[in-house]
Design a protein around this motif. Structure first.
Motif, PDB file in Angstrom:
ATOM      1  N   LEU A 264       0.816  -1.219   0.000  1.00  0.00           N
ATOM      2  CA  LEU A 264       0.000   0.000   0.000  1.00  0.00           C
ATOM      3  C   LEU A 264       0.853   1.274   0.000  1.00  0.00           C
ATOM      4  N   GLY A 265       1.995   1.221   0.670  1.00  0.00           N
ATOM      5  CA  GLY A 265       2.865   2.395   0.718  1.00  0.00           C
ATOM      6  C   GLY A 265       2.458   3.431   1.741  1.00  0.00           C
ATOM      7  N   HIS A 266       1.425   3.149   2.543  1.00  0.00           N
ATOM      8  CA  HIS A 266       1.069   4.068   3.625  1.00  0.00           C
ATOM      9  C   HIS A 266       0.683   3.281   4.875  1.00  0.00           C
ATOM     10  N   ASP A 267       0.604   3.985   6.010  1.00  0.00           N
ATOM     11  CA  ASP A 267       0.364   3.335   7.296  1.00  0.00           C
ATOM     12  C   ASP A 267      -1.105   2.970   7.480  1.00  0.00           C
ATOM     13  N   ILE A 268      -1.303   1.914   8.256  1.00  0.00           N
ATOM     14  CA  ILE A 268      -2.641   1.457   8.660  1.00  0.00           C
ATOM     15  C   ILE A 268      -2.780   1.696  10.160  1.00  0.00           C
ATOM     16  N   LEU A 269      -3.938   2.179  10.585  1.00  0.00           N
ATOM     17  CA  LEU A 269      -4.218   2.373  12.013  1.00  0.00           C
ATOM     18  C   LEU A 269      -4.831   1.088  12.564  1.00  0.00           C
ATOM     19  N   VAL A 270      -4.258   0.568  13.654  1.00  0.00           N
ATOM     20  CA  VAL A 270      -4.773  -0.655  14.283  1.00  0.00           C
ATOM     21  C   VAL A 270      -5.212  -0.310  15.702  1.00  0.00           C
ATOM     22  N   VAL A 271      -6.493  -0.606  16.008  1.00  0.00           N
ATOM     23  CA  VAL A 271      -7.087  -0.238  17.296  1.00  0.00           C
ATOM     24  C   VAL A 271      -7.605  -1.497  17.984  1.00  0.00           C
ATOM     25  N   GLY A 272      -7.214  -1.686  19.240  1.00  0.00           N
ATOM     26  CA  GLY A 272      -7.650  -2.855  20.001  1.00  0.00           C
ATOM     27  C   GLY A 272      -8.591  -2.472  21.131  1.00  0.00           C
ATOM     28  N   THR A 273      -9.597  -3.328  21.358  1.00  0.00           N
ATOM     29  CA  THR A 273     -10.492  -3.191  22.516  1.00  0.00           C
ATOM     30  C   THR A 273     -10.445  -4.516  23.282  1.00  0.00           C
ATOM     31  N   GLN A 274     -11.262  -4.659  24.300  1.00  0.00           N
ATOM     32  CA  GLN A 274     -11.255  -5.898  25.082  1.00  0.00           C
ATOM     33  C   GLN A 274     -11.956  -7.051  24.371  1.00  0.00           C
ATOM     34  N   THR A 275     -12.589  -6.781  23.212  1.00  0.00           N
ATOM     35  CA  THR A 275     -13.266  -7.867  22.485  1.00  0.00           C
ATOM     36  C   THR A 275     -12.909  -7.921  21.000  1.00  0.00           C
ATOM     37  N   ASN A 276     -12.386  -6.825  20.447  1.00  0.00           N
ATOM     38  CA  ASN A 276     -12.176  -6.774  18.993  1.00  0.00           C
ATOM     39  C   ASN A 276     -10.874  -6.101  18.617  1.00  0.00           C
ATOM     40  N   LEU A 277     -10.455  -6.341  17.369  1.00  0.00           N
ATOM     41  CA  LEU A 277      -9.287  -5.670  16.798  1.00  0.00           C
ATOM     42  C   LEU A 277      -9.687  -5.108  15.435  1.00  0.00           C
ATOM     43  N   LEU A 278      -9.478  -3.805  15.253  1.00  0.00           N
ATOM     44  CA  LEU A 278      -9.823  -3.132  14.000  1.00  0.00           C
ATOM     45  C   LEU A 278      -8.553  -2.643  13.320  1.00  0.00           C
ATOM     46  N   ALA A 279      -8.373  -3.036  12.053  1.00  0.00           N
ATOM     47  CA  ALA A 279      -7.316  -2.458  11.219  1.00  0.00           C
ATOM     48  C   ALA A 279      -8.013  -1.538  10.223  1.00  0.00           C
ATOM     49  N   TYR A 280      -7.630  -0.240  10.247  1.00  0.00           N
ATOM     50  CA  TYR A 280      -8.380   0.758   9.486  1.00  0.00           C
ATOM     51  C   TYR A 280      -7.461   1.531   8.548  1.00  0.00           C
ATOM     52  N   ASP A 281      -7.874   1.603   7.298  1.00  0.00           N
ATOM     53  CA  ASP A 281      -7.150   2.395   6.302  1.00  0.00           C
ATOM     54  C   ASP A 281      -7.739   3.804   6.322  1.00  0.00           C
TER      55      ASP A 281
ATOM     56  N   HIS B  58      -6.664   6.627   5.007  1.00  0.00           N
ATOM     57  CA  HIS B  58      -6.607   7.355   3.735  1.00  0.00           C
ATOM     58  C   HIS B  58      -7.792   7.013   2.829  1.00  0.00           C
ATOM     59  N   ASN B  59      -8.176   5.722   2.822  1.00  0.00           N
ATOM     60  CA  ASN B  59      -9.270   5.286   1.946  1.00  0.00           C
ATOM     61  C   ASN B  59     -10.592   5.104   2.689  1.00  0.00           C
ATOM     62  N   ASN B  60     -10.601   5.449   3.997  1.00  0.00           N
ATOM     63  CA  ASN B  60     -11.829   5.328   4.806  1.00  0.00           C
ATOM     64  C   ASN B  60     -12.444   3.931   4.736  1.00  0.00           C
ATOM     65  N   THR B  61     -11.617   2.904   4.870  1.00  0.00           N
ATOM     66  CA  THR B  61     -12.151   1.540   4.805  1.00  0.00           C
ATOM     67  C   THR B  61     -11.545   0.674   5.906  1.00  0.00           C
ATOM     68  N   ASP B  62     -12.324  -0.333   6.332  1.00  0.00           N
ATOM     69  CA  ASP B  62     -11.804  -1.338   7.255  1.00  0.00           C
ATOM     70  C   ASP B  62     -10.910  -2.293   6.479  1.00  0.00           C
ATOM     71  N   VAL B  63      -9.704  -2.537   6.976  1.00  0.00           N
ATOM     72  CA  VAL B  63      -8.838  -3.567   6.388  1.00  0.00           C
ATOM     73  C   VAL B  63      -9.303  -4.926   6.885  1.00  0.00           C
ATOM     74  N   PHE B  64      -9.528  -5.023   8.201  1.00  0.00           N
ATOM     75  CA  PHE B  64     -10.213  -6.181   8.790  1.00  0.00           C
ATOM     76  C   PHE B  64     -10.750  -5.787  10.160  1.00  0.00           C
ATOM     77  N   TYR B  65     -11.730  -6.544  10.620  1.00  0.00           N
ATOM     78  CA  TYR B  65     -12.337  -6.331  11.943  1.00  0.00           C
ATOM     79  C   TYR B  65     -12.508  -7.712  12.556  1.00  0.00           C
ATOM     80  N   LYS B  66     -11.705  -8.022  13.576  1.00  0.00           N
ATOM     81  CA  LYS B  66     -11.664  -9.371  14.123  1.00  0.00           C
ATOM     82  C   LYS B  66     -12.109  -9.393  15.586  1.00  0.00           C
ATOM     83  N   GLU B  67     -12.806 -10.480  15.942  1.00  0.00           N
ATOM     84  CA  GLU B  67     -13.122 -10.692  17.356  1.00  0.00           C
ATOM     85  C   GLU B  67     -11.929 -11.371  18.009  1.00  0.00           C
ATOM     86  N   VAL B  68     -11.491 -10.840  19.157  1.00  0.00           N
ATOM     87  CA  VAL B  68     -10.368 -11.440  19.896  1.00  0.00           C
ATOM     88  C   VAL B  68     -10.861 -11.794  21.298  1.00  0.00           C
TER      89      VAL B  68
END
Length: 724
Positions: A87-104, A106-116
């Protein structure tokens, strides 16, 4: 004096340790932080109003250069980096007590949203070992899980307790990253992919870790301690009454070596020399520091040190230029240093004067025939003797290790100071007998909470009863790793049912040497026959420990404590330099408890799914009821409006009660999952090298496939093949 080159005041409260900088378009660095309201703000002063709003990302109504990312859960950790190199740019990764979100962003899109299931307490993003793709690694409920940009988890392993901090570091200088893991059991573990390379025991929960350079890394503890390790060796540490909320490595004085930058709970930021811990710079904020990061925020080609407070104040510092080198602090700090050195000089002069007066008085007293006890002069041959022994306790005193300190003549010990990590509260202990009880012998009870070797640094004040000045004796004794176990007769206690069996290619005498070094024994154990057998009893009430070895190298360890068996095996393997060790183990009582726990986990999972479905049904009912109530209101049908709103009120109450039940269920589920993860960790610690990694991987697969029989076979036999 170093001063901030920019200051910002953002109208958002920032969560401590949840600050990062990301280049979401590949060019412009954006300060990113979690707020109290379940949102993440992204500060981008470079491209104002050039972002689109979406269902997650909205532009702040107060500030045009801030975008808000709605997480709708309490954020527990976040980071940014290149998760997908293409991609050539950074991805924001946010963790909570139940889920993990990887968010692009620049393109306003979820890369993935996982239950942990095990939650995300800490997160790092980067390359680990020989794994090809970058990973977002989260530390949760005794587990480590690494996700690639597709949301797959090629990395998973267990660790000893809840993870609180993570960092990458080339620990063994092989050019590849290892993973540093700080957890609530006071241990810093180094993982080479899923294999533990090293363990360092500290005195409190490890709250922060950061890579300095090479194999050097900084750490912070929950009790206000910060310090620096190089591999297994600790360079320095300091302890403060305030808490270190964030640490970061940054070359502030432009000497080519990173300093350890620490943000404190009282609003102070300081930079310390990586080799000595000496403060070379400090500044103060009006509130606690939330995070310390770096980035080229001015786009001038040089990174700035960026410090954020919990109130949203941000300051940026440029590294010192040539003229300022070595003079980062203001004059008042230098004056404080001069004052401190003057104070130290006065103390040394006073001490010198005391020695001179003692020497003069000794000459005068000798001439008039008086005793020299008054001035604290003691015989040159005086020695301070120490001995460690095991005390099995009495009705009034619990079992403990005893440190006996005595003098070699008729002098008395006025006071004893003992410094030891992890044994005494505050790491120090003072024994100061009353004047009536003064003698040349002092006995100090010690209760080691964990099976780790500890250095006891002893300072004793020695003199005579009438002395006003005392000689200070300083010495160090090491408490062996298994000092909390007393040698006893094998016939006096019953052999525990639980056991571990393995075979090594070593002589019995070598195992006897290991025993003599690691246990507190009145005299060394010697091997008289081909069958070697010793028995110990735990001072902490964990039952007996039997160790037997046959002439063919087969060792049997009997104990009901699986943690102790693991500690014994790891210690023995280190002493004998064993690279791989496969064992057979059985802990019937523990396995039965674990089986019950696994059944409970299944029950909690099914209850969780049922409650989630019911809450979804109630949410749909509320939506339709709200429409009916509003329709009735618009049609002025007050009777039906009241009825619908009453039903809505009752439904809402039911929903709140269901949420409370679901929350309690989730807490219980996490507690049980923690026990399962710790069981896998214990099973791994019974092995060394490849067999250890195989057990952890096979156990996870068995749990995934809900194959409990295979799970217990793997723990017992150590290999996955036995489960087929």
């Amino acid at each position: 004096m170093l001063v901030p080159i920019f200051t910002l005041k953002l109208n958002h409260k920032i969560n401590p340790q949840m600050v990062t900088v990301g280049k979401y378009d590949g060019v412009h660095p954006c300060l990113t932080a979690a707020t109290k309201a379940g949102k993440v703000f992204i500060h981008n002063p470079h491209n104002r109003n050039q972002r689109l709003s979406s269902n997650r990302l909205t532009i702040s109504s107060q500030e045009a250069d801030i975008s808000l990312l709605n997480i709708n859960q309490t954020v527990s950790c976040l980071t940014a980096g290149k998760l997908n190199p293409e991609l050539g740019h950074d991805i924001l990764v946010v963790g909570t007590q139940t889920n993990l979100l990887a968010y692009d962003v620049h393109n306003n899109t979820d890369v993935f949203y996982k239950e942990v299931a095990d939650g995300a307490n800490a997160i790092v993003l980067g390359q680990l070992g020989e794994i090809v793709s970058p990973l977002a690694i989260i530390g949760g409920n005794c587990t480590l899980q690494g996700f690639d940009h597709e949301g797959n988890d090629p990395f998973w392993t267990v660790t000893g307790d809840n993870v609180r901090s993570l960092a990458f570091c080339d620990f063994d200088s092989d050019g590849k990253n290892e993973l540093l893991v700080g957890s609530e059991d006071y241990d810093i573990r180094v993982f080479k992919e899923d294999e533990i390379l090293a363990e360092m025991t500290e005195t409190e929960t490890i709250t922060s870790l950061c890579h300095m350079h090479g194999s050097r890394f900084g750490y912070a503890l929950a009790n206000g301690t910060v310090g620096v390790y190089d591999k297994m060796s600790r360079y320095w540490r300091i302890k403060s009454k305030n808490h270190a909320l964030s640490i970061h490595a940054f070359d502030l004085n432009s000497d080519g070596v990173c300093e350890l930058i620490t943000g404190w709970s009282n609003g102070k930021v300081d930079a310390r020399n990586d080799r000595t811990g000496e403060v070379i710079f400090k500044d103060n904020f009006s509130s606690s520091i939330a995070g310390v990061v770096e980035g080229d925020y001015r786009l001038n080609g040089q990174n700035q040190l960026i410090c954020c407070s919990i109130d949203g104040e941000v300051r940026g510092y440029m590294p010192a230029n040539q003229e300022m080198k070595g003079n980062l602090m203001d004059t008042s700090v230098e004056q404080d240093l001069i004052r401190e050195l003057s104070h130290r000089k006065q103390n040394l002069l006073l001490e010198l004067r005391n020695y001179e007066e003692n020497a003069k008085q000794a000459v005068v007293d000798t001439q008039v025939g008086e005793t020299d006890a008054q001035m604290g002069v003691i015989p040159v041959s005086t020695q301070l003797q120490t001995a460690l022994s095991v005390n099995l306790g009495s009705e009034s005193q619990s079992p403990h290790v005893e440190l006996n300190i005595s003098t070699s003549n008729d002098t008395i010990i006025r006071a004893v100071l003992i410094f030891a990590e992890g044994i005494f509260e505050g790491e120090s202990h003072v024994v100061h007998p009353s004047v009536q009880n003064l003698s040349g012998h002092i006995c100090v009870p010690i209760s080691p909470p964990k099976d780790v070797p500890v250095d006891l640094h002893i300072k004793a004040f020695v003199g005579y009863r009438g002395s006003t000045h005392f000689h200070v004796f300083e010495l160090t004794r090491q408490l062996p790793r298994f000092s909390a176990y007393a040698l006893c007769s094998p016939d006096s206690v019953a052999v525990p049912q639980s056991y571990v069996i393995f075979t090594i290619n070593e002589r019995v005498q070598r195992v006897a040497m290991w025993l003599n070094q690691n246990f507190l024994l009145t005299e060394d154990i010697e091997c008289q026959s081909s069958l070697f057998k010793v028995c110990f009893v735990s001072l902490r009430g964990a039952g007996p420990l039997f160790i037997r070895m046959k002439q063919n190298g087969q060792i049997t360890i009997n104990t009901d404590d699986m943690d102790l068996a693991g500690d014994v095996i790891q210690s023995l393997a280190t002493f004998l330099a064993l690279e791989e060790l496969q064992v057979e183990a059985d802990f019937p009582a523990y396995f039965e408890d674990l089986r019950n726990t696994l059944v409970q986990v299944d029950d909690y999972h099914s209850v969780h799914q049922k409650l989630t479905a019911e809450m979804a049904d109630h949410s749909n009912l509320i939506r339709s009821m709200l429409v009916l109530a509003e329709d009735a209101r618009l049609m002025a049908d007050m009777k039906n409006m009241k009825r619908h709103y009453m039903e809505l009120y009752n439904l809402n109450k039911d929903l709140i009660n269901e949420y409370k039940i679901r929350s309690n269920n989730h807490t219980e589920l996490l507690n049980n999952l923690k026990q399962v993860n710790q069981a896998i960790q214990r099973a791994g610690r019974l092995r060394v090298g490849k067999p250890k990694t195989q057990v952890i991987t096979a156990c996870r697969d068995a749990i995934r496939n809900n194959n409990l029989n295979a799970f217990f076979k793997i723990i017992r036999a150590g290999t996955a093949s036995s489960s087929s």
